[in-house]
Design a protein around this motif. Structure first.
Motif, PDB file in Angstrom:
ATOM      1  N   ALA A  16       0.833  -1.207   0.000  1.00 46.94           N
ATOM      2  CA  ALA A  16       0.000   0.000   0.000  1.00 46.94           C
ATOM      3  C   ALA A  16       0.867   1.256   0.000  1.00 46.94           C
ATOM      4  N   THR A  17       1.964   1.231   0.737  1.00 46.41           N
ATOM      5  CA  THR A  17       2.869   2.383   0.773  1.00 46.41           C
ATOM      6  C   THR A  17       3.497   2.623  -0.598  1.00 46.41           C
ATOM      7  N   ARG A  18       3.928   1.566  -1.271  1.00 47.48           N
ATOM      8  CA  ARG A  18       4.482   1.734  -2.625  1.00 47.48           C
ATOM      9  C   ARG A  18       3.420   2.303  -3.573  1.00 47.48           C
ATOM     10  N   PHE A  19       2.190   1.769  -3.486  1.00 47.41           N
ATOM     11  CA  PHE A  19       1.086   2.232  -4.330  1.00 47.41           C
ATOM     12  C   PHE A  19       0.848   3.724  -4.115  1.00 47.41           C
ATOM     13  N   TYR A  20       0.677   4.153  -2.867  1.00 49.78           N
ATOM     14  CA  TYR A  20       0.359   5.553  -2.600  1.00 49.78           C
ATOM     15  C   TYR A  20       1.563   6.481  -2.756  1.00 49.78           C
ATOM     16  N   ASP A  21       2.782   5.982  -2.583  1.00 50.16           N
ATOM     17  CA  ASP A  21       3.959   6.808  -2.917  1.00 50.16           C
ATOM     18  C   ASP A  21       3.901   7.207  -4.387  1.00 50.16           C
ATOM     19  N   ALA A  22       3.656   6.237  -5.257  1.00 48.07           N
ATOM     20  CA  ALA A  22       3.578   6.518  -6.700  1.00 48.07           C
ATOM     21  C   ALA A  22       2.345   7.358  -7.029  1.00 48.07           C
ATOM     22  N   PHE A  23       1.237   7.090  -6.380  1.00 52.70           N
ATOM     23  CA  PHE A  23      -0.022   7.820  -6.572  1.00 52.70           C
ATOM     24  C   PHE A  23       0.171   9.303  -6.249  1.00 52.70           C
ATOM     25  N   PHE A  24       0.665   9.602  -5.060  1.00 59.57           N
ATOM     26  CA  PHE A  24       0.819  10.996  -4.644  1.00 59.57           C
ATOM     27  C   PHE A  24       1.985  11.700  -5.329  1.00 59.57           C
ATOM     28  N   LYS A  25       2.959  10.957  -5.796  1.00 57.84           N
ATOM     29  CA  LYS A  25       4.084  11.550  -6.515  1.00 57.84           C
ATOM     30  C   LYS A  25       3.603  12.346  -7.727  1.00 57.84           C
ATOM     31  N   GLU A  26       2.493  11.908  -8.340  1.00 58.25           N
ATOM     32  CA  GLU A  26       1.920  12.605  -9.499  1.00 58.25           C
ATOM     33  C   GLU A  26       1.619  14.071  -9.190  1.00 58.25           C
ATOM     34  N   PHE A  27       1.453  14.411  -7.894  1.00 56.11           N
ATOM     35  CA  PHE A  27       1.108  15.773  -7.504  1.00 56.11           C
ATOM     36  C   PHE A  27       2.132  16.386  -6.547  1.00 56.11           C
ATOM     37  N   SER A  34       6.284   7.363   8.673  1.00 50.55           N
ATOM     38  CA  SER A  34       5.889   5.962   8.585  1.00 50.55           C
ATOM     39  C   SER A  34       6.362   5.267   9.851  1.00 50.55           C
ATOM     40  N   ASN A  35       5.514   4.383  10.375  1.00 44.09           N
ATOM     41  CA  ASN A  35       5.914   3.555  11.504  1.00 44.09           C
ATOM     42  C   ASN A  35       5.484   2.128  11.218  1.00 44.09           C
ATOM     43  N   ASP A  36       5.495   1.265  12.191  1.00 40.66           N
ATOM     44  CA  ASP A  36       5.175  -0.143  11.927  1.00 40.66           C
ATOM     45  C   ASP A  36       3.723  -0.370  11.534  1.00 40.66           C
ATOM     46  N   ARG A  37       2.827   0.569  11.794  1.00 39.34           N
ATOM     47  CA  ARG A  37       1.401   0.388  11.515  1.00 39.34           C
ATOM     48  C   ARG A  37       0.824   1.352  10.480  1.00 39.34           C
ATOM     49  N   MET A  38       1.417   2.542  10.325  1.00 36.67           N
ATOM     50  CA  MET A  38       0.820   3.560   9.458  1.00 36.67           C
ATOM     51  C   MET A  38       1.881   4.272   8.617  1.00 36.67           C
ATOM     52  N   THR A  39       1.447   4.728   7.438  1.00 31.32           N
ATOM     53  CA  THR A  39       2.259   5.617   6.610  1.00 31.32           C
ATOM     54  C   THR A  39       1.392   6.818   6.264  1.00 31.32           C
ATOM     55  N   TYR A  40       1.967   8.022   6.386  1.00 36.45           N
ATOM     56  CA  TYR A  40       1.241   9.270   6.163  1.00 36.45           C
ATOM     57  C   TYR A  40       1.825  10.052   5.000  1.00 36.45           C
ATOM     58  N   TRP A  41       0.931  10.726   4.251  1.00 35.89           N
ATOM     59  CA  TRP A  41       1.295  11.707   3.235  1.00 35.89           C
ATOM     60  C   TRP A  41       0.557  12.983   3.613  1.00 35.89           C
ATOM     61  N   GLN A  42       1.160  14.132   3.307  1.00 34.56           N
ATOM     62  CA  GLN A  42       0.511  15.382   3.684  1.00 34.56           C
ATOM     63  C   GLN A  42       0.768  16.456   2.646  1.00 34.56           C
ATOM     64  N   SER A  43      -0.289  17.238   2.371  1.00 39.55           N
ATOM     65  CA  SER A  43      -0.179  18.420   1.519  1.00 39.55           C
ATOM     66  C   SER A  43      -0.520  19.635   2.385  1.00 39.55           C
ATOM     67  N   ASP A  44      -0.681  20.785   1.759  1.00 43.04           N
ATOM     68  CA  ASP A  44      -1.078  21.983   2.500  1.00 43.04           C
ATOM     69  C   ASP A  44      -2.511  21.902   3.010  1.00 43.04           C
ATOM     70  N   SER A  45      -3.343  21.066   2.377  1.00 45.74           N
ATOM     71  CA  SER A  45      -4.766  21.077   2.722  1.00 45.74           C
ATOM     72  C   SER A  45      -5.320  19.770   3.302  1.00 45.74           C
ATOM     73  N   PHE A  46      -4.545  18.697   3.330  1.00 49.05           N
ATOM     74  CA  PHE A  46      -5.062  17.449   3.881  1.00 49.05           C
ATOM     75  C   PHE A  46      -3.926  16.502   4.220  1.00 49.05           C
ATOM     76  N   HIS A  81      -6.220   8.288 -13.132  1.00 49.51           N
ATOM     77  CA  HIS A  81      -6.971   7.048 -13.369  1.00 49.51           C
ATOM     78  C   HIS A  81      -6.051   6.025 -14.040  1.00 49.51           C
ATOM     79  N   SER A  82      -5.347   6.436 -15.061  1.00 45.40           N
ATOM     80  CA  SER A  82      -4.409   5.536 -15.750  1.00 45.40           C
ATOM     81  C   SER A  82      -3.281   5.088 -14.831  1.00 45.40           C
ATOM     82  N   LYS A  83      -2.790   5.995 -14.015  1.00 52.07           N
ATOM     83  CA  LYS A  83      -1.696   5.673 -13.094  1.00 52.07           C
ATOM     84  C   LYS A  83      -2.122   4.590 -12.103  1.00 52.07           C
TER      85      LYS A  83
END
Length: 118
Positions: A16-27, A34-46, A81-83
């Motif tokens: 899931a972390t690899r998936f969302y790293d690539a997903f959010f990289k688009e923006f 990241s810790n043993d249970r969770m990985t977080y991404w953050q922007s200015d608004s969420f 969507h394609s990504k």
């Protein structure tokens, strides 16, 4: 009122972390922690996170639950969507006009439903 974060469950945090790293990289949104249970991404608004469930039971997707991302342009909706399909997610609705919005729907690797709109 403004949404400040969203968490989706996962049974494979590394995938899931690899998936969302690539997903959010688009923006240009990067992982902030990241810790043993969770990985977080953050922007200015969420903030967004993937997590193994705290109760140690298997993660399941919420039937009828969906995370919506406002992307700002039709091209961005089509591109993301394609990504997601390229990353192993699956289509839940091709990009197109839906009412007043241009939207596309996908599922991530854990079957969580995501919507992209412009």
């Amino acid at each position: 009122m403004q949404m400040n974060y969203f968490v989706v469950g996962t049974n494979d945090k590394d995938a899931a972390t690899r998936f969302y790293d690539a997903f959010f990289k688009e923006f240009g949104i990067n992982q902030v922690m990241s810790n043993d249970r969770m990985t977080y991404w953050q922007s200015d608004s969420f903030a967004f996170a993937v997590a193994t469930p705290f109760d140690e039971q298997p993660a399941t997707h919420g039937n009828g639950t969906m995370v919506g991302f406002a992307l700002g342009s039709v091209d961005a909706v089509k591109r993301l969507h394609s990504k997601v399909l390229e990353l192993g997610g699956r289509c839940e609705g091709e990009p197109g006009e839906r009412g007043p919005m241009f939207s596309a729907y996908v599922r991530d690797l854990d079957n969580n439903k995501l919507c992209f709109s412009a």
